[in-house]
Design a protein around this motif. Structure first.
Motif, short mmCIF file in Angstrom:
data_model
loop_
_atom_site.label_atom_id
_atom_site.label_comp_id
_atom_site.label_asym_id
_atom_site.label_seq_id
_atom_site.Cartn_x
_atom_site.Cartn_y
_atom_site.Cartn_z
N GLU A 24 42.40 19.85 -8.32
CA GLU A 24 42.91 21.04 -7.64
C GLU A 24 42.23 21.09 -6.29
OE1 GLU A 24 43.65 25.61 -8.79
OE2 GLU A 24 41.57 25.14 -8.29
N MET A 55 46.18 24.34 -3.77
CA MET A 55 46.15 25.80 -3.79
C MET A 55 47.00 26.38 -2.67
SD MET A 55 45.02 28.66 -5.05
CE MET A 55 43.57 28.38 -6.06
N ARG A 57 47.32 29.89 -1.20
CA ARG A 57 46.77 31.25 -1.19
C ARG A 57 46.30 31.57 0.23
NH1 ARG A 57 41.32 33.46 -3.92
NH2 ARG A 57 41.82 35.67 -4.03
N VAL A 89 49.56 25.44 -6.65
CA VAL A 89 48.87 26.43 -7.48
C VAL A 89 48.94 27.78 -6.78
CG1 VAL A 89 46.68 27.02 -8.59
CG2 VAL A 89 47.27 24.60 -8.21
N GLY A 91 49.54 32.42 -7.53
CA GLY A 91 49.76 33.54 -8.43
C GLY A 91 50.14 34.75 -7.60
N THR A 117 51.40 25.48 -11.05
CA THR A 117 50.38 26.16 -11.84
C THR A 117 50.28 27.60 -11.39
OG1 THR A 117 49.07 24.13 -12.15
CG2 THR A 117 47.94 26.23 -12.49
N HIS A 119 47.92 30.54 -11.33
CA HIS A 119 46.45 30.52 -11.48
C HIS A 119 45.91 31.81 -12.12
CE1 HIS A 119 46.24 33.09 -8.01
NE2 HIS A 119 46.48 32.15 -7.11
N ARG A 120 44.60 32.02 -11.95
CA ARG A 120 43.92 33.08 -12.69
C ARG A 120 44.26 34.49 -12.22
NH1 ARG A 120 37.93 32.60 -13.06
NH2 ARG A 120 38.26 34.29 -14.55
N LEU A 145 46.57 28.62 -15.52
CA LEU A 145 45.10 28.57 -15.59
C LEU A 145 44.58 29.95 -15.97
CD1 LEU A 145 42.31 27.34 -15.05
CD2 LEU A 145 42.62 27.90 -12.63
N THR A 146 43.76 30.01 -17.01
CA THR A 146 43.29 31.31 -17.49
C THR A 146 41.93 31.22 -18.17
OG1 THR A 146 43.87 33.21 -18.89
CG2 THR A 146 44.47 31.04 -19.71
N HIS A 196 39.78 23.10 -16.99
CA HIS A 196 39.59 23.18 -15.54
C HIS A 196 38.13 23.53 -15.25
CE1 HIS A 196 40.76 24.70 -11.43
NE2 HIS A 196 39.77 25.56 -11.66
#
Length: 228
Positions: A24, A55, A57, A89, A91, A117, A119-120, A145-146, A196
């Motif tokens: 990642e 990622m 973000r 990745v 969210g 993915t 993500h968290r 991913l959690t 992860h």
């Protein structure tokens, strides 16, 4: 499947050399991970043969994004695709701290042909297992991913198991607090297919430390022996 966070080209090369399965790629590790630069994505993909997920973000303020920020994320997804990344990745939540379907659907339109993915951000929900049911409606989402919500990942094992049961086609990836001391317990009790790691395999267990290749190889061997 063992995924390791990389922030530099040296990280990327050490992760592959140590035997991990996927990377990642992020910037801003101390901020929870931000979108890496064009040049870093390009060079990273060119430097190794294992898959790299990027990622997406634009800031660390929250997981709620304006229309302009979503446009930035869409462009970054297209750049990652252009540079031959394996996946992306991200969210997205709304102001009620729930998964934001409109934003999610907008981003997924740009994700054809690559892994996705979530993500968290899912760990911010009051009920992550209910969140998985929403995400499972979208065939393009491949991984989530959690750590099973907030708090200690070991204490959240029952939630991770519930998420796995509702995941359908999605691979649950346990992460966020995994280390040498708890990985066997998490593997044994969740049996999720992906794991992860971030600071657990870095010098000084610091977001500013480089990946420790020897430590990562030891972790992979430990996990392999646990499976056997």
């Amino acid at each position: 499947m063992i995924e390791i966070i990389a922030t530099t080209l040296e990280d990327v090369k050490r992760i592959e050399a140590s035997g991990a399965d996927r990377i990642e790629l992020i910037s801003g590790f101390s901020e929870g991970g931000l979108t890496p630069s064009y040049a870093l994505i390009k060079r990273a993909v060119q430097s190794v043969n294992i898959p790299i997920n990027v990622m997406i973000r634009p800031h660390a303020k929250s997981f709620v994004y304006t229309e302009e920020e979503l446009q930035l994320m869409l462009e970054d997804i297209l750049i990652a695709k252009e540079l031959k990344a394996n996946g992306v990745v991200f969210g997205v939540l709304n102001n009620q701290n729930k998964i934001c379907r409109p934003s999610l659907e907008k981003l997924l339109k740009a994700c054809d042909g690559i892994d996705v993915t979530f993500h968290r951000a899912i760990d911010e929900l009051s009920d992550p297992a209910a969140g998985i049911e929403i995400l499972a409606e979208y065939k393009q989402i491949t991984n989530v991913l959690t750590s099973g919500g907030k708090g200690n990942i070991v204490h959240n094992i029952p939630i991770i198991k519930a998420m796995k049961e509702k995941a359908k086609h999605i691979n649950i990836m346990a992460g966020g607090g995994l280390d040498f001391h708890n990985i066997n317990e998490v593997m044994k009790n969740t049996k999720v297919p992906q794991y992860h790691f971030g600071t657990a395999v870095r010098y000084g267990k610091s977001v500013f430390g480089d990946v420790d290749g020897e430590k990562l190889r030891l972790l992979i061997n430990t996990m392999s022996e646990s499976i056997i």
